[in-house]
Design an enzyme around this catalytic site. Sequence first.
Site, short mmCIF file in Angstrom:
data_model
loop_
_atom_site.label_atom_id
_atom_site.label_comp_id
_atom_site.label_asym_id
_atom_site.label_seq_id
_atom_site.Cartn_x
_atom_site.Cartn_y
_atom_site.Cartn_z
CD GLU A 61 -2.95 1.26 2.25
OE1 GLU A 61 -4.02 1.81 2.08
OE2 GLU A 61 -2.61 0.79 3.34
N GLY A 117 3.84 1.70 11.01
CA GLY A 117 3.48 0.98 12.23
C GLY A 117 2.97 -0.42 11.97
CB ALA A 118 0.53 -2.23 11.73
CD GLU A 167 -4.76 -1.53 5.58
OE1 GLU A 167 -3.73 -1.22 6.21
OE2 GLU A 167 -5.36 -0.75 4.83
CG ASN A 168 -0.59 -6.85 3.95
OD1 ASN A 168 -0.54 -5.99 3.10
ND2 ASN A 168 0.33 -6.98 4.91
CG HIS A 202 -5.46 1.19 12.66
ND1 HIS A 202 -5.77 2.53 12.68
CD2 HIS A 202 -5.04 0.91 11.41
CE1 HIS A 202 -5.56 3.04 11.48
NE2 HIS A 202 -5.10 2.08 10.68
CD GLU A 203 -2.93 -1.92 10.65
OE1 GLU A 203 -3.52 -2.00 9.57
OE2 GLU A 203 -2.35 -0.88 11.03
CG HIS A 222 -7.46 -0.98 7.87
ND1 HIS A 222 -8.11 0.05 7.25
CD2 HIS A 222 -6.33 -0.44 8.40
CE1 HIS A 222 -7.40 1.17 7.40
NE2 HIS A 222 -6.32 0.89 8.10
CD GLU A 263 -5.27 3.95 6.86
OE1 GLU A 263 -5.44 3.70 8.06
OE2 GLU A 263 -4.72 3.14 6.08
N1 BES Z 1 -2.85 1.16 5.90
C1 BES Z 1 -1.91 1.63 6.83
C2 BES Z 1 -0.47 1.34 6.45
C3 BES Z 1 0.11 2.37 5.53
C4 BES Z 1 0.71 3.46 6.03
C5 BES Z 1 0.07 2.19 4.17
C6 BES Z 1 1.23 4.42 5.16
C7 BES Z 1 0.57 3.15 3.32
C8 BES Z 1 1.18 4.26 3.82
C9 BES Z 1 -2.14 0.99 8.20
O1 BES Z 1 -3.42 0.56 8.44
C10 BES Z 1 -1.89 2.07 9.21
O2 BES Z 1 -2.66 2.99 9.28
N2 BES Z 1 -0.80 1.95 9.95
C11 BES Z 1 -0.39 2.91 10.93
C12 BES Z 1 -0.45 2.32 12.30
C13 BES Z 1 -1.80 2.43 12.87
C14 BES Z 1 -1.92 2.00 14.24
C15 BES Z 1 -2.35 3.80 12.81
C16 BES Z 1 1.04 3.27 10.69
O3 BES Z 1 1.68 2.53 9.95
O4 BES Z 1 1.50 4.25 11.24
ZN ZN Z 2 -4.73 2.09 8.74
#
Ligand code: BES
Ligand code: ZN
Length: 946
Positions: free
Chosen positions: A185, A319-320, A322-323, A355-356, A359, A378
């Site tokens: 992503e 941080g993470a 959601e695949n 969070h994940e 998703h 998001e």
């Molecule tokens: N879908 C995002 C991961 C992502 C982040 C993809 C940036 C593309 C660009 C994932 O669900 C997400 O929001 N991750 C957060 C952590 C979460 C607890 C808010 C992150 O990676 O900071």
């Molecule tokens: Zn997210």
Amino acid sequence: MVLVRLLVLSLFHMSLGGSQPTQSSQQASSPPHPAGGQQSPLGTSNLSFPWSRLRLPRYIIPLHYHLLLHPNLTSLSFTGSVQIQIDVQNNTNWVVLHSKGLQISKATIVDQNLAHLSDQVLPVLHNPSHEQIGIFSPRVLSSGQKYFLYIEFGAELSEGFYGFYKSTYRTSTGETRTLASTHFEPTSARMAFPCFDEPSFKANFSVRIRRSPEYISLSNMPVVNTFEVNNGVFEDQFDASVKMSTYLVAFVICDFKSVTATTSSGVQVSIYASPEKWPQTRYALEVAVKMLDFYEEYFNIHYPLPKQDLIAIPDFESGAMENWGLTTYRETSLLFDPLTSSISDKLWVTMVIGHELAHQWFGNLVTMEWWNDIWLNEGFARYMEFISVEATYPDLKVEEYLLHTCFSAVGHDSLNSSRPISSPAENPTQIKQMFDTVSYDKGACVLHMLRHFLTDDVFQRGIVRYLRKYSYRNAHNQDLWDSLANTCSEEDFISGKHCYSSSQASKNAYLFAGEHMDLTAMMNTWILQKGIPLVTVTRKGSHLLLRQDRFLRTVLPSDRLWSTLQQGFLWHIPLTYKTDASSTIHRHLMTTPTDSIHLGEEVSWVKVNTDMTGYYVVHYEDGGWDEITKLLRENHTALSYKDRTHLIHNAFQLVTAGHLSLDKGLDLIGYLQLETHTVPLLEGIGYLEAFYRMTEKRNEFDVISNLGMYILRFFRAVIDRQTWSDRGSVSERRLRSEVLSLACHLKDPPCLERAHESFKDWLQSNGTLNLPTDVADTVFSVGAQDDHGWVSLLHTYNMSLSEAQKSKILFALTCSRDTNKLHRLLELGLEGKVIRSQDLSSLILMVARNPRGHHLTWNFVKKNWDTLVQKFQLGSFCIRNILIGTTGQFSSPEELTEVQHFFESIKEQASQLRAAQVALDNVQKNVRWFQRNLETLRNWLNKQLQ
Ligand code: BES
Ligand code: ZN
């Protein structure tokens, strides 16, 4: 502590300039001209790239991918093949799809009867600036027919954090092990296999992975078959996926261990981590099972896959992710070590999993049509963190953090550089930048306002309708509003479904405090318009006079720009307020620039925006703030802790914007000596600490010393109440952690003494002693002040198997007053061995927080700018955090000029970066703050300390 969390070996190669259209008059819906029905010579000399747009043509729809990947973890490269079943909806000779950095060695197309359309491999043209390839079929692909496109490809495993990338970890015996993982992503699936890499091209995926026997492979679906292909090469075949977008595909090849449990509906949940970190996976397993159970019930929709794997990847930029069925995490976002993880670490892990997993419905099952509305993923996932954690782990008191989500949205949205939640984004750099505070935090806050406005029950039923109706499909904002308003298509309506027709609904709409309102019209003012309203309230007899303006922290009504920046802004604000006359929450929908409310009775105070359930700032004119200050001093519990926290935040926002003088804000928090609730206490302390940290970076010695003295004196009782332990409720533990960290930073002698003592014990135990987790960072940062302590900490950092422990130590190391040590840390971060590259951006932020590291870091960022951009990509989280984080504490006109010069020197990049504008707005705001408030602060402190 506030830890900052924060090739082409094709048959032919052709590159086009990004802005040079080859097909400018072509409509997105019509195909390039067919080259005729006969075989044409398969050279490309007479072929030019057939497509000039960034988005792919809509007339070729991928239906099913059969993907085979064979990574080699020794040579760090991979080969693969993909067969894509496509549905052709217009006659064409071309298939255009995404591919980035892949060597395409073969492309063929066969029809439904598996007959080849050409005897020869097909010409592949490349347009690297659009990350697209065009495959030429000499025979026309006919409208209404299905075909199979087959492509063979290969590439190096990516060096960064996107696409199919390599990661490594070290065992306790010093051996380095390699794994390969993916992060797609938003636009990096095209780095791992040629695909139609846009969220609305949903398809099924059947994945096969070849590996050697010492590894396992994971993907979105469970393995259904494994066999030995040839000597020592095994192939795992995964079940076919449900229909999903390319950015959700994932695979990992590693030697990890797992723990498994089953949810009440039979979903297999497993947590994977490197073998030695496996003992830290227990908590995540418990959380993931509870959360899946919760979401299935809340959404009333089954999680559609048979399994959910959660895996901690040692190198992970954000941080993470959601695949679907295989969520990937940074180690600190998934692993919990009972001996070294603090209560904040625990809350973080819980919220990230919440969070994940949210998703899996919001984003995976129903996906935004295009990246401009990434908030539909998001914003919802951020908001669901609060709903799910509150339901599954009530003791964590997650609702105490929601206000902060809204506060960070306000901070961003009150600068002119903000953007509407729904904003255009076309190229990958623009798309990456959509993952910001506006999509996440403002998105969540606006949903909170909407939920409160509709009631919990109506909101829940509405989102369930939305999820059901758009399952395995894509949605627009309007679809959400229609689902929440229970509207449906005319067709559904006629066939007797339980919903309103859309024409009826727009008339019908909602009732709010007896007033009619149109949900779409209301929500458009929050989603399509940037900024946040300021509601100014004046008492006039038994009336409350209201005015709404756009709230800007950098521009005053007396400024030349003011009226231009205000023009055309108007919100539909669901106002709420409380008075001393009753405990009722009153409601009023404000849709005009000015308005008035009849209070009806004599009241002594009015508090607008109850519990900050609305996304707007409130200013009480004509002595209104004095009334509130008086109320807080005399009877603060007449207001809820959320209202008290909101008032503190509100007041200091108005101070920055120049609507309220600083001493009035400081007087308002004078009541805090009576405050016992953690949230308002931390809000007040937080502002004083922020002022301290800003002045600390200037040479205003008298103010620094007086402010430090004032804070210690004012909060003496709170500081003395703290114990150096992990005892108490979550709120108590959080308060302790913050208060002691600040007290030691302000060199409070009892605090330093106690921290030194603990650090000495820790040293004597050779780092084996487990300190109370909530105060360990404070103890370490005091210990890091001398050479021996610092070196010992760096040694433990290098050896520790707990990422929770390591992040506390890294924070402590950045608190050193020795600039050589700070410089060494930055160099270690850049090198990426002892300190991983994934931690470089937070390292930079932490060093920049230190007054000794402040300018040093800025110079480091300037000097290494190209390397940083190469490592993290221009629009990424990391680059944004680095820019905003390093400039965020600049507050002099000289520093502003300095930042402007730097952006001038990287003009081409800076012009693509929203963060550059945000950084400039921020510094400008700080400069004004000091010009306006420094003398007031000095005088106020002198008065207090007399
Ligand atoms: N879908 C995002 C991961 C992502 C982040 C993809 C940036 C593309 C660009 C994932 O669900 C997400 O929001 N991750 C957060 C952590 C979460 C607890 C808010 C992150 O990676 O900071
Ligand atoms: Zn997210």
